[in-house]
Every structure is written in C-alpha cells, then in structure tokens.
Design an enzyme around this catalytic site. Structure first.
Site, PDB file in Angstrom:
ATOM      1  CD  GLU A  13      -2.634  -0.810   2.646  1.00 25.38           C
ATOM      2  OE1 GLU A  13      -3.780  -0.407   2.656  1.00 25.38           O
ATOM      3  OE2 GLU A  13      -1.993  -1.093   3.673  1.00 25.38           O
ATOM      4  CG  ASP A 211     -10.380 -10.777   5.063  1.00 28.52           C
ATOM      5  OD1 ASP A 211     -10.995 -11.057   6.098  1.00 28.52           O
ATOM      6  OD2 ASP A 211      -9.409  -9.995   5.069  1.00 28.52           O
TER       7      ASP A 211
HETATM    8  N1  ADE Z   1      -6.926  -7.390   8.059  1.00 31.98           N
HETATM    9  C1  ADE Z   1      -7.491  -7.794   6.907  1.00 31.98           C
HETATM   10  N2  ADE Z   1      -8.303  -8.834   7.094  1.00 31.98           N
HETATM   11  C2  ADE Z   1      -8.255  -9.111   8.420  1.00 31.98           C
HETATM   12  C3  ADE Z   1      -8.846 -10.075   9.228  1.00 31.98           C
HETATM   13  N3  ADE Z   1      -9.663 -10.996   8.705  1.00 31.98           N
HETATM   14  N4  ADE Z   1      -8.565 -10.082  10.553  1.00 31.98           N
HETATM   15  C4  ADE Z   1      -7.724  -9.168  11.077  1.00 31.98           C
HETATM   16  N5  ADE Z   1      -7.118  -8.221  10.347  1.00 31.98           N
HETATM   17  C5  ADE Z   1      -7.371  -8.190   9.033  1.00 31.98           C
END
Ligand code: ADE
Length: 255
Positions: A13, A211
């Site tokens: 990033e 996600d």
């Molecule tokens: N950053 C991106 N996805 C995450 C997740 N599932 N848990 C913790 N930090 C994150």
C-alpha cells in the site's frame, strides 16, 4: 506547516505513495523507516504501522514525538464483519474499539483502563474529509463488477488475524452484548486511535475490505492487497490531500 502522517499497514500500500513522494528523505528511527517529503506539495511523513497493536502504537508515538506530525491518516485493509460490507468496499472508521481488551472485573469489558474510554472517535473534520475523499477518489472503480460502497462506522482491532466463521461469531456476539456493532475487524486502528487520544491529535482511518474474516480470509488477503488495496490507498490519499489543500485555501485570506 507540521506534516501529515500517512500510516500504511502494508508495504504494498505504501509503495504507490512512495513513488509519488517529492524530495524524499529516509529517516531510520525506532527500528523503522520513515519517509519525509511532499505529496502534491503537502508536507508528509510516510510510515508502515507494522502489524498488531503494539507495533502500530510504537510507530504512531514516533511519528508524533520525533516528526511532530499534526495528524495521522491511516490506510489499510480489514475483514468485513458488518452486514452488507463486502470485499472491495471501504470502511471509514468513525470509532474504534479493541475487541481483545478485557480487564474485567477491574474495569468494564473493552474499556481502556484508567481513561474511562471504550470507543475512541475519529476526528470529525478529518473523518468528513476522508469520507468525501473516498467518494471522489474511488469514482469509476469497480471490484468484481461492483462499485465500491463507502461505509462509515465502528472498526474493531485485536492482535489476531480473524479467519474463521466461528471465531468471527464469537468476537461479534461478545461485542453486540456490550452494544458495539462493528463493520470491520483489523489489527491496528484502535491502537493508533489510543495514541492519538493520549496526545490530543486528530486521527482517522480508512480500510479497504479484503476478506470477510472467514476461513478463506488469508487466501483473499494476499491477492487482494497486491491487486486492489494499493490502488485504492493511492486514490483515496490523493483525493484527501486535494481536499486538505482546498480547506487550507479557504481558511487563508488572500493577500
Ligand atoms: N486485516 C485484513 N483482514 C483481516 C482479518 N480478517 N482479521 C484481522 N485483520 C485483518
């Protein structure tokens, strides 16, 4: 003018911002790299938060103590846990809670001991600028055939990567029980918010949803950061800086 700190969670990033940094100067401090320079003419310090709450707190304190930054803007990725928060959307955090903080029965669950604070709010003015920057910066982009939705709300942070439906359910159930309904989960935001709270500095953060904090979270994560999060971060930060300039011009009387 005191610089704006732009804190990125991941090197991918930060890479896009570093390419655009004018007059870049690298400073090694606290086992970290800080990049001082200008973005579109605005003095900035770029840094990587590193992963987890303690690492992010150290980086934030160094930005304030050593580099005298005026405010901290954080960009990163997060798992979407709120209803309708989908991969490719963005969440601008209006407040932050540490989902793994529990000093009960000495203090109420989630409360930061000795502060009386539980959910730390982002700075109103920076938040408003950031939301506007997300809308304008992401215009025309799509992920999986869908325009990114800009959400605003609670973000929770903890020292674990959440990648299971049952794990997510457990975290959410406990938070809901105490009146907190998060949109996203990540590993640093609430720590940066706490350091800024301690120093009285404005803070705001935006997270691109990589996600859904389920069993495939780690798979989605790696691909997503490289392909999408870098572009989003760059676009949002550019739009944010343009708006900061507009605000400064409006507040400075013409001579
Ligand atoms: N950053 C991106 N996805 C995450 C997740 N599932 N848990 C913790 N930090 C994150």
């Amino acid at each position: 003018m005191r610089p704006l700190a732009i804190l990125s969670a991941l090197a991918d990033e930060q890479a896009g911002l570093l390419e655009q940094l004018q007059g870049a100067q690298r400073v090694a401090h606290a086992g970290r790299e800080f990049w001082c320079g200008q973005l579109d003419g605005l003095p900035v310090v770029l840094a990587l938060s590193r992963i987890g709450k303690v690492a992010a707190a150290t980086t934030s304190a160094a930005l304030i103590e050593r580099f005298g930054v005026a405010q901290i803007l954080f960009t990163g990725v997060a798992g979407g846990v709120g209803e309708g928060v989908q991969v490719g959307d963005v969440v601008v955090g209006s407040s932050y809670v540490q989902h793994d903080l529990d000093a009960s029965p000495l203090f109420p669950r989630y409360q930061i001991p000795l502060t009386g604070q539980t959910a730390l709010a982002a700075d109103d003015a920076v938040l408003e600028t950031l939301v506007a920057a997300c809308h304008s910066g992401l215009q025309g982009l799509q992920h999986a055939g869908r325009a990114p939705v800009v959400h605003q709300g609670l973000v929770v942070s903890g020292d674990r990567f959440v990648n299971g439906a049952a794990e997510t359910r457990g975290i959410l159930d406990a938070l809901h029980l105490h009146g907190h309904a998060p949109l996203a989960v990540e590993m640093e935001g609430a720590a940066v918010a706490q350091v800024c709270f301690d120093y009285g500095l404005p803070f705001a953060a935006v997270r691109t949803i990589s996600d859904r904090a389920d069993a495939s979270a780690h798979v989605d994560f790696a691909v997503f950061v490289q392909d999408v999060a870098r572009v989003y971060a760059q676009r949002i930060v550019s739009a944010f800086i343009q708006r900061v300039f507009q605000r400064l011009q409006l507040s400075q009387p013409r001579r």
